[in-house]
Structure formats: structure tokens, C-alpha cells
Scaffold this motif. Structure first.
Motif, PDB file in Angstrom:
ATOM      1  N   ARG A  12       0.825  -1.201   0.000  1.00  0.00           N
ATOM      2  CA  ARG A  12       0.000   0.000   0.000  1.00  0.00           C
ATOM      3  C   ARG A  12       0.852   1.240   0.000  1.00  0.00           C
ATOM      4  NH1 ARG A  12      -4.608  -1.785   4.357  1.00  0.00           N
ATOM      5  NH2 ARG A  12      -4.954  -3.840   3.443  1.00  0.00           N
ATOM      6  N   PHE A  13       0.292   2.274  -0.580  1.00  0.00           N
ATOM      7  CA  PHE A  13       1.036   3.519  -0.716  1.00  0.00           C
ATOM      8  C   PHE A  13       1.672   3.957   0.603  1.00  0.00           C
ATOM      9  CE2 PHE A  13       1.799   7.232  -3.418  1.00  0.00           C
ATOM     10  CZ  PHE A  13       2.197   8.167  -2.476  1.00  0.00           C
ATOM     11  N   SER A  14       0.836   4.095   1.625  1.00  0.00           N
ATOM     12  CA  SER A  14       1.369   4.594   2.900  1.00  0.00           C
ATOM     13  C   SER A  14       2.388   3.646   3.514  1.00  0.00           C
ATOM     14  CB  SER A  14       0.243   4.785   3.918  1.00  0.00           C
ATOM     15  OG  SER A  14      -0.615   5.792   3.474  1.00  0.00           O
ATOM     16  N   ALA A  15       2.127   2.366   3.398  1.00  0.00           N
ATOM     17  CA  ALA A  15       3.039   1.394   4.003  1.00  0.00           C
ATOM     18  C   ALA A  15       4.387   1.405   3.289  1.00  0.00           C
ATOM     19  CB  ALA A  15       2.422   0.003   3.949  1.00  0.00           C
ATOM     20  N   ILE A  16       4.361   1.470   1.981  1.00  0.00           N
ATOM     21  CA  ILE A  16       5.615   1.552   1.230  1.00  0.00           C
ATOM     22  C   ILE A  16       6.359   2.832   1.600  1.00  0.00           C
ATOM     23  CG2 ILE A  16       6.666   1.687  -1.054  1.00  0.00           C
ATOM     24  CD1 ILE A  16       4.136   0.284  -2.171  1.00  0.00           C
ATOM     25  N   GLN A  17       5.614   3.908   1.654  1.00  0.00           N
ATOM     26  CA  GLN A  17       6.211   5.207   1.936  1.00  0.00           C
ATOM     27  C   GLN A  17       6.895   5.211   3.304  1.00  0.00           C
ATOM     28  OE1 GLN A  17       4.913   8.273   3.856  1.00  0.00           O
ATOM     29  NE2 GLN A  17       6.755   9.269   3.062  1.00  0.00           N
ATOM     30  N   THR A  18       6.207   4.649   4.273  1.00  0.00           N
ATOM     31  CA  THR A  18       6.776   4.566   5.617  1.00  0.00           C
ATOM     32  C   THR A  18       7.963   3.600   5.655  1.00  0.00           C
ATOM     33  OG1 THR A  18       4.622   4.996   6.587  1.00  0.00           O
ATOM     34  CG2 THR A  18       6.242   3.945   7.998  1.00  0.00           C
ATOM     35  N   ASP A  19       7.801   2.472   5.019  1.00  0.00           N
ATOM     36  CA  ASP A  19       8.843   1.455   5.016  1.00  0.00           C
ATOM     37  C   ASP A  19      10.144   1.975   4.416  1.00  0.00           C
ATOM     38  OD1 ASP A  19       9.705  -1.454   3.304  1.00  0.00           O
ATOM     39  OD2 ASP A  19       9.442  -1.398   5.474  1.00  0.00           O
ATOM     40  N   LEU A  20      10.028   2.694   3.338  1.00  0.00           N
ATOM     41  CA  LEU A  20      11.210   3.129   2.615  1.00  0.00           C
ATOM     42  C   LEU A  20      11.657   4.539   2.965  1.00  0.00           C
ATOM     43  CD1 LEU A  20      10.563   1.873  -1.031  1.00  0.00           C
ATOM     44  CD2 LEU A  20      11.658   0.673   0.851  1.00  0.00           C
ATOM     45  N   GLY A  21      10.784   5.299   3.585  1.00  0.00           N
ATOM     46  CA  GLY A  21      11.139   6.693   3.866  1.00  0.00           C
ATOM     47  C   GLY A  21      11.343   7.504   2.597  1.00  0.00           C
ATOM     48  N   ILE A  22      10.576   7.217   1.591  1.00  0.00           N
ATOM     49  CA  ILE A  22      10.693   7.904   0.301  1.00  0.00           C
ATOM     50  C   ILE A  22       9.691   9.061   0.227  1.00  0.00           C
ATOM     51  CG2 ILE A  22       9.105   6.182  -0.661  1.00  0.00           C
ATOM     52  CD1 ILE A  22      10.410   6.568  -3.395  1.00  0.00           C
ATOM     53  N   ALA A  23      10.086  10.112  -0.463  1.00  0.00           N
ATOM     54  CA  ALA A  23       9.181  11.237  -0.681  1.00  0.00           C
ATOM     55  C   ALA A  23       7.950  10.775  -1.447  1.00  0.00           C
ATOM     56  CB  ALA A  23       9.887  12.334  -1.478  1.00  0.00           C
ATOM     57  N   LYS A  24       6.809  11.272  -1.055  1.00  0.00           N
ATOM     58  CA  LYS A  24       5.560  10.806  -1.652  1.00  0.00           C
ATOM     59  C   LYS A  24       5.478  11.086  -3.144  1.00  0.00           C
ATOM     60  CE  LYS A  24       2.877  11.886   2.368  1.00  0.00           C
ATOM     61  NZ  LYS A  24       1.576  12.327   2.864  1.00  0.00           N
ATOM     62  N   ASN A  25       6.028  12.191  -3.544  1.00  0.00           N
ATOM     63  CA  ASN A  25       5.954  12.463  -4.979  1.00  0.00           C
ATOM     64  C   ASN A  25       6.793  11.481  -5.800  1.00  0.00           C
ATOM     65  OD1 ASN A  25       8.201  13.761  -3.832  1.00  0.00           O
ATOM     66  ND2 ASN A  25       8.369  15.165  -5.543  1.00  0.00           N
ATOM     67  N   LEU A  26       7.927  11.115  -5.244  1.00  0.00           N
ATOM     68  CA  LEU A  26       8.741  10.124  -5.959  1.00  0.00           C
ATOM     69  C   LEU A  26       8.073   8.756  -5.946  1.00  0.00           C
ATOM     70  CD1 LEU A  26      12.438  10.890  -5.054  1.00  0.00           C
ATOM     71  CD2 LEU A  26      11.048  11.691  -6.953  1.00  0.00           C
ATOM     72  N   LEU A  27       7.479   8.420  -4.824  1.00  0.00           N
ATOM     73  CA  LEU A  27       6.790   7.135  -4.737  1.00  0.00           C
ATOM     74  C   LEU A  27       5.642   7.071  -5.741  1.00  0.00           C
ATOM     75  CD1 LEU A  27       6.334   4.377  -3.514  1.00  0.00           C
ATOM     76  CD2 LEU A  27       5.080   5.451  -1.652  1.00  0.00           C
TER      77      LEU A  27
END
Lengths: 165, 165
Positions: free
Chosen positions: B48-63
Motif C-alpha cells: 500500500r502507498f502509505s506502508a511503502i512510503q513509511t517502510d522506505l522513507g521515500i518522498a511521496k511524490n517520488l513514490l
DNA sequence: GTCAGTAAGTTGCAATTTGAAACCCACTCC
DNA sequence: GGAGTGGGTTTCAAATTGCAACTTACTGAC
């Protein structure tokens, strides 16, 4: 529609970090397009600055930068190939040669899924000419494994976590 | 000091281009750090978007950008996981799952050479717990191959070139 | 000595991408 | 209505890439 639940192993992420550091470390060193292409050129025997630059069509400043990084990371070594004047080429170290599996896997995948109408390549055993097989096996069970059958574990046997690659 | 000559196969580069397009194609799609890390998260069930974002610490726009690219490339599929409201997760396609060999190879390499003092992981067969073996074999000769024993050839048998990965 | 050629870079600058963080939208549920 | 969640979009500064001119250090021919 499929309803799947998120993995519930998140409590055990403390030692998943150990796994992550492997791939993170690898990507920090070689996780950019130019580094991969430079390494591929090295495996093909293209080792001199000008030759690499021509082969890849890369900007010289980027090539110099990447080569310096790969030398710093001990993936390539800068080795003299002549005396007058002294000239260097970039040769794979053992650490660099160990990246062949990555490049082979990428090539395989690319050939299968990205061939854009050009003929895909086949990787063959050089002596007999037959196509090679890539496998991931369990020697204890004498069976081939699919990606879903692989777990990773810290090398110290501190615990077990179920993860995919 | 070693004096090595450049490879002299350059006359045959017309069909080396066929090989290059495989790895170029692959790198065009997944040859960046974030795409690789997102795929790794997918293999681990983080979808999921949020889970990936949290897991990787990636900027949302890049994700968002990378996910869109991976979906466009048919490596990930956007699949609803609930109705009210409709929510999507990013699931590996077959094409995406075939990248497991690349990720496994990267992990192996990283664990061997980049472990930075953290405990290296061992990849094991999930049923018996024994370490797996990664191999490249010639089935005709029933022997394991080292990287130097592999050639690639266009799939059409148009000719033979000796190349490394 | 001069000059041309080769190899291996370095430099300057515009274009592109990344990264951080604020902001937005579409819900659902109390 | 308001709070909360999920999934983004937008803005802008920093970093990186890409292009091409420029530089340095030779060597060898004349």
C-alpha cells in the motif's frame, strides 16, 4: 476482487533491517543506471576511459565520477596498461566480478520482457553451446526452489523471519 | 605490470546490440534505486502507498511517480483491496515476479560485500531451513558454470559472439 | 623546437530529477 | 460537523545529470 491483508510480520522488523542493509548497501554502490552499464562494459573487456565513453555514450564528467566511485568501492581497480606515457584501465576486482550474477539476471529479465522486437539473446555454455540453466536449489532436499520458498535469516541464527527476496 | 589489449570483437558489435537492448531495457524500467527498493517491498508484502512510503522513507511524490511507472511497465498492477472507500494496492505481476532473481542476486552480493558490521543474512529453504544454493548450470554437460564460461548468442542463431555478462 | 594527435580527464552551465514538506481531496465514522 | 485515514499533488530548493568547451600531459613526426 481480491482482498489481501498486509503482512503481519512487522513486529519482527528489527532483524529485517539486517537484510535490508545488504540490498541497501548494494544499491548505494551500484544502484544507478550508469554504474551498471559501466560494469557491463567491464565484463565485456571494455576497460579504458575513452572506450567506455564511446561504447556507452556517457558524458565524460559522469563517467569520471562513476569510475572514481567504483574504484573507491573496490569494485574496479585502476591498473596501468602501458608505460610511455603511463595509462590506466579499469579492471574488475573479485568484488566486482561477483556482480556477474546481478548482470546476468538483469539481462535474462530484460531479454524476456523488454526485447522490443530485437532478437532476444540466449545465454549458453561456451564449450558446448547449449543454453544454460539458472537455478536456486536446496541441496539438502535436492529440489529447485521458487522465489516464494525462500526465507532469509540472519547469519547468526538469531531467529527466523519469513520474507521474500 | 599487466599489459592487456582491448577486446578485438568490435567488428561484431552489430549483434551485440541485441544483447545490449535487453539490459538497457531492463535498466530503463528498474535501473534506479527507488524502483528496486519498491519492488523489494512488494516481494515482502508491503503493497500500500502509505506502508511503502513509511517502510522506505521515500518522498511521496517520488513514490507516486515510481509506482505509476512500474504500473505502466506492467511490473506492478494496481488492485483494489477494499470497497468503501475503494482502495488500491500494488501487486507484482508475473513480469514483476520474474525480477526476483535480480533482487536475490543483489541481496547476495550486498550481504557478502556490504555488510557494514551488521550480521549478514543467509538465504534458506523455508521448509527445511538449510541454506540455498544459487547456481548456473549447463544441463547438457551436467556441470556448474563460472561466469567466464558463459557466452551469449542471439536467439535466432545468427552467429556467435564471445561476451561476458 | 613546433605541432598534431591521443588519452584522460576538468569545468561551466542549463536542464532534469530528487527531496522535503505543505497542501489537497475523497471518503468514512462517530 | 469534525476528526481521522489513505492517497496522493504541488511548490520550491538542492542535487544530479547532460552537453560541450576546455585543459593537461604526454608522444612522435617533421
Amino acid at each position: 476482487m481480491t482482498s489481501t491483508e498486509p503482512s503481519s510480520d512487522e513486529a519482527a522488523n528489527a532483524s529485517i533491517d539486517a537484510q535490508t542493509s545488504g540490498i541497501q548497501g548494494a544499491l548505494d554502490l551500484v544502484g544507478d543506471r550508469w554504474s551498471m552499464l559501466i560494469l557491463r562494459a567491464s565484463f565485456r573487456g571494455v576497460r579504458r576511459f575513452s572506450a567506455i565513453q564511446t561504447d556507452l555514450g556517457i558524458a565524460k564528467n559522469l563517467l569520471a565520477d562513476r569510475l572514481a566511485r567504483l574504484v573507491d568501492a573496490d569494485i574496479l581497480a585502476r591498473v596501468p596498461y602501458q608505460d610511455r606515457p603511463v595509462r590506466h584501465e579499469y579492471v574488475l576486482t573479485e568484488k566486482g566480478r561477483d556482480l556477474s550474477a546481478v548482470l546476468i539476471a538483469l539481462m535474462h529479465w530484460g531479454d524476456r520482457w523488454c526485447h522490443h522486437g530485437s532478437a532476444p539473446t540466449v545465454l549458453v555454455h561456451d564449450e558446448c553451446g547449449e543454453p544454460i540453466e539458472h537455478s536456486v536449489r536446496c541441496p539438502a532436499c535436492a529440489t529447485d526452489l521458487s522465489p516464494g520458498q525462500i526465507q532469509s535469516r540472519p547469519g547468526r541464527r538469531a531467529g527466523r523471519e519469513r520474507t521474500k527476496p
